[in-house]
Design an enzyme around this catalytic site. Structure first.
Site, PDB file in Angstrom:
ATOM      1  N   HIS A   1      31.199  63.849 -33.022  1.00  0.00           N
ATOM      2  CA  HIS A   1      31.173  63.915 -34.480  1.00  0.00           C
ATOM      3  C   HIS A   1      30.200  64.955 -35.044  1.00  0.00           C
ATOM      4  O   HIS A   1      30.230  65.240 -36.248  1.00  0.00           O
ATOM      5  CB  HIS A   1      30.879  62.525 -35.067  1.00  0.00           C
ATOM      6  CG  HIS A   1      31.707  62.208 -36.272  1.00  0.00           C
ATOM      7  ND1 HIS A   1      31.990  60.929 -36.680  1.00  0.00           N
ATOM      8  CD2 HIS A   1      32.312  63.014 -37.180  1.00  0.00           C
ATOM      9  CE1 HIS A   1      32.737  60.967 -37.776  1.00  0.00           C
ATOM     10  NE2 HIS A   1      32.944  62.221 -38.094  1.00  0.00           N
TER      11      HIS A   1
ATOM     12  N   ASP B   1      34.569  55.393 -39.791  1.00  0.00           N
ATOM     13  CA  ASP B   1      33.705  55.388 -38.611  1.00  0.00           C
ATOM     14  C   ASP B   1      33.082  54.007 -38.446  1.00  0.00           C
ATOM     15  O   ASP B   1      32.765  53.348 -39.439  1.00  0.00           O
ATOM     16  CB  ASP B   1      32.595  56.443 -38.829  1.00  0.00           C
ATOM     17  CG  ASP B   1      31.894  56.862 -37.541  1.00  0.00           C
ATOM     18  OD1 ASP B   1      31.711  56.015 -36.651  1.00  0.00           O
ATOM     19  OD2 ASP B   1      31.511  58.042 -37.446  1.00  0.00           O
TER      20      ASP B   1
ATOM     21  N   HIS C   1      30.200  53.762 -37.159  1.00  0.00           N
ATOM     22  CA  HIS C   1      28.769  54.065 -37.274  1.00  0.00           C
ATOM     23  C   HIS C   1      28.466  54.844 -38.550  1.00  0.00           C
ATOM     24  O   HIS C   1      29.353  55.484 -39.114  1.00  0.00           O
ATOM     25  CB  HIS C   1      28.329  54.889 -36.057  1.00  0.00           C
ATOM     26  CG  HIS C   1      28.688  54.250 -34.753  1.00  0.00           C
ATOM     27  ND1 HIS C   1      29.845  54.553 -34.077  1.00  0.00           N
ATOM     28  CD2 HIS C   1      28.061  53.289 -34.037  1.00  0.00           C
ATOM     29  CE1 HIS C   1      29.914  53.804 -32.979  1.00  0.00           C
ATOM     30  NE2 HIS C   1      28.854  53.027 -32.923  1.00  0.00           N
TER      31      HIS C   1
ATOM     32  N   ASP D   1      26.236  57.426 -38.821  1.00  0.00           N
ATOM     33  CA  ASP D   1      25.923  58.851 -38.593  1.00  0.00           C
ATOM     34  C   ASP D   1      24.964  59.362 -39.674  1.00  0.00           C
ATOM     35  O   ASP D   1      25.066  60.488 -40.151  1.00  0.00           O
ATOM     36  CB  ASP D   1      27.201  59.719 -38.542  1.00  0.00           C
ATOM     37  CG  ASP D   1      28.108  59.335 -37.382  1.00  0.00           C
ATOM     38  OD1 ASP D   1      27.694  58.529 -36.522  1.00  0.00           O
ATOM     39  OD2 ASP D   1      29.250  59.828 -37.318  1.00  0.00           O
TER      40      ASP D   1
ATOM     41  N   HIS E   1      25.259  63.724 -33.129  1.00  0.00           N
ATOM     42  CA  HIS E   1      26.455  63.095 -33.742  1.00  0.00           C
ATOM     43  C   HIS E   1      26.076  61.895 -34.622  1.00  0.00           C
ATOM     44  O   HIS E   1      26.859  61.499 -35.470  1.00  0.00           O
ATOM     45  CB  HIS E   1      27.534  62.750 -32.706  1.00  0.00           C
ATOM     46  CG  HIS E   1      27.256  61.569 -31.823  1.00  0.00           C
ATOM     47  ND1 HIS E   1      28.235  60.935 -31.102  1.00  0.00           N
ATOM     48  CD2 HIS E   1      26.098  60.934 -31.535  1.00  0.00           C
ATOM     49  CE1 HIS E   1      27.697  59.939 -30.403  1.00  0.00           C
ATOM     50  NE2 HIS E   1      26.402  59.923 -30.651  1.00  0.00           N
TER      51      HIS E   1
ATOM     52  N   ASP F   1      36.547  59.068 -37.074  1.00  0.00           N
ATOM     53  CA  ASP F   1      35.971  58.826 -35.753  1.00  0.00           C
ATOM     54  C   ASP F   1      36.828  57.745 -35.115  1.00  0.00           C
ATOM     55  O   ASP F   1      36.959  56.646 -35.654  1.00  0.00           O
ATOM     56  CB  ASP F   1      34.514  58.351 -35.907  1.00  0.00           C
ATOM     57  CG  ASP F   1      33.771  58.299 -34.582  1.00  0.00           C
ATOM     58  OD1 ASP F   1      34.396  57.925 -33.569  1.00  0.00           O
ATOM     59  OD2 ASP F   1      32.564  58.617 -34.571  1.00  0.00           O
TER      60      ASP F   1
ATOM     61  N   ASP G   1      36.367  55.737 -32.967  1.00  0.00           N
ATOM     62  CA  ASP G   1      35.717  54.461 -32.647  1.00  0.00           C
ATOM     63  C   ASP G   1      35.789  53.448 -33.786  1.00  0.00           C
ATOM     64  O   ASP G   1      35.371  52.301 -33.642  1.00  0.00           O
ATOM     65  CB  ASP G   1      34.284  54.665 -32.137  1.00  0.00           C
ATOM     66  CG  ASP G   1      33.293  55.119 -33.206  1.00  0.00           C
ATOM     67  OD1 ASP G   1      33.534  54.929 -34.409  1.00  0.00           O
ATOM     68  OD2 ASP G   1      32.249  55.687 -32.811  1.00  0.00           O
TER      69      ASP G   1
ATOM     70  N   GLU H   1      35.823  62.281 -31.358  1.00  0.00           N
ATOM     71  CA  GLU H   1      35.383  61.294 -30.362  1.00  0.00           C
ATOM     72  C   GLU H   1      36.522  60.717 -29.514  1.00  0.00           C
ATOM     73  O   GLU H   1      36.362  59.642 -28.933  1.00  0.00           O
ATOM     74  CB  GLU H   1      34.548  60.160 -31.011  1.00  0.00           C
ATOM     75  CG  GLU H   1      33.326  60.620 -31.819  1.00  0.00           C
ATOM     76  CD  GLU H   1      32.073  60.935 -31.000  1.00  0.00           C
ATOM     77  OE1 GLU H   1      32.103  60.753 -29.763  1.00  0.00           O
ATOM     78  OE2 GLU H   1      31.066  61.379 -31.597  1.00  0.00           O
TER      79      GLU H   1
HETATM   80 MN   LIG Z   1      30.886  59.156 -35.893  1.00  0.00          MN
END
Ligand SMILES: [Mn+2]
Length: 302
Positions: free
Chosen positions: A98, A125, A127, A129, A142, A229, A231, A274
């Site tokens: 990312h 995402d 997360h 970030d 990232h 992302d 994830d 990712e």
């Molecule tokens: Mn990310």
């Protein structure tokens, strides 16, 4: 629509290696065919970087690993994204980890600032970030890319490509968050980013969540970048990501989200990051990434 595919085979921003093979996996999963089936023209398709694998390089700085390499790569990317926007093409950036968002957002911001457009970022995402070198637990860039794009962090990142702050943090809308570090959360509150966490989505339902996001886009922005992302999707569906975390969006939910985003007609760029083929099962995560791109570019079931 004209599309520029910009490949960023780079995993300097992450601990787990392998996302540098993401563009190749998406290519194999039929990305170009999918885009062409939808009637779009791929007028450019290339990688703006030529780098050696992470294993051959120095970390340079423990608090911002591979900093000079990431800055160089993202400068190249920003230039290519800018050129795409200038030619009225849709830049589709393929990660990579990312950290490449720094380059994508810098290039977009440079063009939109000139045109005085209200530039929003939809950040899909697990997360945040939103760490800085002071708050990071890993030194992985990232995890800092969005904070830096909003003007928080060290100068080489916040002033990447151009000195100005790339995006107004109040025009950042997260969806699918489920893992935020304590200090990172403090900074996100301070920056007044909009968030719909997985818990929020469970409380109000996915349809209502999408409605709130679309309303935000329609009222607050002129143009929107979508950063996905992989994830954010539950690892049950998308196992091939750097940091798999249970409790994510279903495959159907993210497809619906993409369709609704497409209908706003304000999405003028996207990045998919990712995808990690090393951890994937029979390239299924890359195949999902291709389907996600298809829906974002106007694909529908019926
Ligand atoms: Mn990310």
């Amino acid at each position: 629509m004209d599309i520029h595919i910009l490949e960023m085979p780079l995993d300097y921003g992450a601990n787990r290696h392998g996302s540098d093979m993401g563009p190749s996996a998406m290519r194999l999963a039929g990305l170009k065919e999918k885009i062409q089936q939808l009637g779009h023209n791929i007028t450019r398709s290339f990688s703006p970087i030529e780098f050696r694998p992470q294993e051959y390089e120095e970390i340079y700085d423990e608090k911002a690993k591979y900093l000079p390499l990431i800055v160089k790569a993202c400068n190249n990317l920003a230039q290519s994204v800018k050129e795409a926007i200038n030619k009225n093409a849709f830049p589709l950036v393929l990660g990579g980890d990312h950290s490449i968002a720094l380059g994508t957002i810098a290039g977009l911001s440079s063009e939109y600032r000139k045109k005085n457009l209200r530039f929003g970022v939809v950040y899909i995402d697990a997360h945040g970030d939103f760490n800085t070198c002071e708050t990071t637990l890993t030194g992985n860039i990232h995890g800092m890319c969005l904070a830096a794009s909003c003007g928080y962090g060290i100068k080489p990142l916040t002033e990447l490509f151009e000195k100005e702050t790339k995006v107004d943090s109040e025009l950042v809308f997260y969806i699918g968050l489920r893992d935020v570090d304590p200090k990172e959360r403090e900074l996100m509150h301070k920056a007044k980013v909009k968030t719909l966490t997985m818990a929020d989505i469970d409380r109000i339902g996915f349809t209502e969540s999408v409605k709130q996001l679309i309303k935000f886009i329609k009222t607050k922005t002129d143009v929107v970048h979508v950063s996905v992302d992989m994830d954010v999707i539950d690892p049950m569906f998308a196992p091939g990501v750097g940091i798999p975390l249970p409790g994510g969006l279903t495959y159907r939910e993210i497809l619906l989200l993409m369709e609704e985003l497409a209908k706003t007609n304000k999405v003028k760029s996207a990045e998919i990051v990712e995808v990690n083929p090393v951890l994937d099962v029979r390239n299924q995560t890359a195949a999902m990434a291709v389907e996600i791109v298809g829906r974002l570019l106007g694909g529908t079931i019926y």
